[in-house]
Design an enzyme around this catalytic site. Structure first.
Site, PDB file in Angstrom:
ATOM      1  CE  LYS A 165      -7.580  -1.608   7.010  1.00 61.41           C
ATOM      2  NZ  LYS A 165      -7.901  -0.231   6.641  1.00 61.41           N
ATOM      3  CG  ASN A 172      -7.962   5.551   3.174  1.00 59.05           C
ATOM      4  OD1 ASN A 172      -6.905   5.681   2.821  1.00 59.05           O
ATOM      5  ND2 ASN A 172      -8.430   4.534   4.070  1.00 59.05           N
ATOM      6  CD  GLU A 181      -9.165  -0.674   0.673  1.00 62.50           C
ATOM      7  OE1 GLU A 181      -8.428  -1.081  -0.180  1.00 62.50           O
ATOM      8  OE2 GLU A 181      -9.361  -0.507   1.729  1.00 62.50           O
ATOM      9  CG  ASP A 209      -7.942   2.729   0.383  1.00 62.75           C
ATOM     10  OD1 ASP A 209      -9.011   3.095   0.541  1.00 62.75           O
ATOM     11  OD2 ASP A 209      -7.410   2.220   1.577  1.00 62.75           O
ATOM     12  CE  LYS A 239      -5.147  -0.106   0.215  1.00 60.35           C
ATOM     13  NZ  LYS A 239      -5.928  -1.031   1.031  1.00 60.35           N
ATOM     14  CG  LEU A 240      -1.315   3.555  -6.755  1.00 62.05           C
ATOM     15  CD1 LEU A 240      -1.649   4.393  -8.282  1.00 62.05           C
ATOM     16  CD2 LEU A 240       0.068   3.616  -6.485  1.00 62.05           C
ATOM     17  CE  LYS A 241      -4.018   3.722   2.056  1.00 62.71           C
ATOM     18  NZ  LYS A 241      -5.463   3.291   2.804  1.00 62.71           N
ATOM     19  CG  ASP A 265     -10.914  -0.417   4.926  1.00 63.94           C
ATOM     20  OD1 ASP A 265     -11.138  -1.073   5.959  1.00 63.94           O
ATOM     21  OD2 ASP A 265      -9.769   0.079   4.789  1.00 63.94           O
ATOM     22  N   GLY A 282      -4.807  -3.876   6.174  1.00 65.21           N
ATOM     23  CA  GLY A 282      -3.645  -3.453   7.241  1.00 65.21           C
ATOM     24  C   GLY A 282      -3.751  -2.175   7.745  1.00 65.21           C
ATOM     25  CB  SER A 302      -1.126  -0.030   1.218  1.00 60.81           C
ATOM     26  OG  SER A 302      -1.535   1.114   1.401  1.00 60.81           O
TER      27      SER A 302
HETATM   28 MG    MG Z   1      -8.698   1.106   3.210  1.00 58.09          MG
END
Ligand code: MG
Length: 371
Positions: free
Chosen positions: A264, A192, A215, A190, A162-164, A240, A292, A136
């Site tokens: 998670k 968030n 995500e 992702d 995985k890119l934020k 998530d 994670g 990530s």
């Molecule tokens: Mg996430």
């Protein structure tokens, strides 16, 4: 007769690289780990994903400590050789607080399994197989830095990236990574919770990049917006932060809000609930992966054990130790030649906890007698 005890250690663990998401930046991970010790002396460990502030989860370190001391441990008074089943039953009348409950429940489970000489992999019913993992990647200061980070992780052996993403940092970084590393790189993003349902036209443009999944684009409670996006059959939608319980997972699946679920364990209250969510997803054809939260050896080992269950068909966010920490509180995990990690098969989570390292990183501690 001696009491059982519950000890909590708040650790300040320097990260090898700052980790920035749409929620903020960390340079030192503020980690809560705990040890349950039965009256007979057997003990087990657990790690919480709680942060110092309630920016990501509604619970945070101080609230977890208060809930553990005032609400949960009094419910275990009189127990001498506790099992995870009795722990769950004792907590059943206290709603919410999955992070606090998960911390106690997981430490009790680890002690129970170490006493019985059984691994968490075997307890959960997993297969002893290598786990394909991904990395990530936080938000850097520039596209060039991002591309150099991703190149480094690929040369380290990671097979999925995985890119934020966040508003203003979405299409351009994804395009740059695709152009640099090709269409065959397993890539996902992702958010968030950083977007609003009004951003759907922008998010639809991500469909051009062949992503494994998108995500949590919207706020935790926006299940209908996630369902609407998923109904477009573009990039698969993964939930998530929306999933705090088995009920949340069942509701999301029923609404069509989740093509994929990120499990998670700390967020949902431990490994038994995680297994239940896995089972429901497997029965409904919803693939899962193990999320994670910059875990230390304790949480990383337990998450690997969970990921041995058959529904975990997507690579987990369970990186090698060196991704986050130069020094850990247990043995280091390293990728094998196939980009996989192996779940320990010793008793409990299988980690020999380095108590000297705990002492070295500890900035606060509490010992609570139980009973
Ligand atoms: Mg996430």
């Amino acid at each position: 007769m001696p009491h059982a005890t519950f000890e909590v250690f708040r650790l300040a663990m320097p990260l090898v690289r700052p980790f920035r998401t749409s929620k903020g930046e960390e340079t030192v991970r503020d980690v809560l780990v705990a040890r349950w010790t039965d009256a007979d002396g057997s003990s087990g460990w657990a790690e919480s994903a709680a942060d110092a502030e309630p920016t990501y989860f509604p619970e945070y370190i101080d609230s977890v400590l208060l809930t553990v001391e005032r609400v949960l441990l009094p419910r275990l008074a009189g127990e001498r050789s506790l099992t995870v089943g009795r722990t769950r039953a004792a907590f059943a009348d206290a709603p919410g607080n999955p992070l606090a409950k998960g911390l106690v429940e997981t430490a009790v489970l680890d002690a129970q399994l170490r006493r019985a000489d059984m691994s968490l992999v075997d307890f959960l019913g997993g297969a002893r197989r290598p786990i394909t993992v991904g990395v990530s990647v936080g938000i850097p200061d520039s596209i060039d830095t991002l591309v150099s980070w991703v190149a480094g992780y690929l040369s380290d052996g990671y097979r999925r990236v995985k890119l934020k993403i966040a508003p203003g940092w979405d299409l351009a970084p994804v395009r740059a990574v695709r152009e640099a590393f090709g269409d065959d790189l397993p890539l996902q993003v992702d958010a968030n919770q950083a977007y609003s349902p009004a951003d759907v036209p922008l998010l639809r443009r991500l469909d051009d990049f062949g992503l494994l999944l998108l995500e949590q684009p919207f706020a935790r409670h926006e299940l209908l917006a996630h369902a609407s996006l998923a109904a477009g059959h573009g990039t698969p939608v993964c939930l998530d932060e929306s999933i705090l319980s088995l009920d949340d997972a069942m509701t999301a699946i029923r609404l069509g809000a989740a093509d994929v679920i990120n499990i998670k364990p700390s967020r949902v209250g431990g490994y038994l609930t995680s297994r239940q969510i896995h089972d429901v997803c497997l029965a409904n054809g919803v693939p899962v992966f193990c999320g994670g939260t910059l875990e230390t050896a304790i949480g990383r080992a337990a998450n690997l054990a969970l990921a041995t269950l058959p529904g975990f068909t997507l690579p987990g966010d369970i990186s090698a130790t060196s991704r986050y920490y130069a020094a850990d509180i247990g043995a280091s995990f390293e990728l094998d030649d196939d980009g996989c990690l192996i779940a320990p098969t010793g008793p409990g989570c299988g980690v020999e906890v380095d108590e000297a390292a705990i002492e070295a990183f500890a900035v606060d501690r509490h010992t609570f007698p139980v009973g």
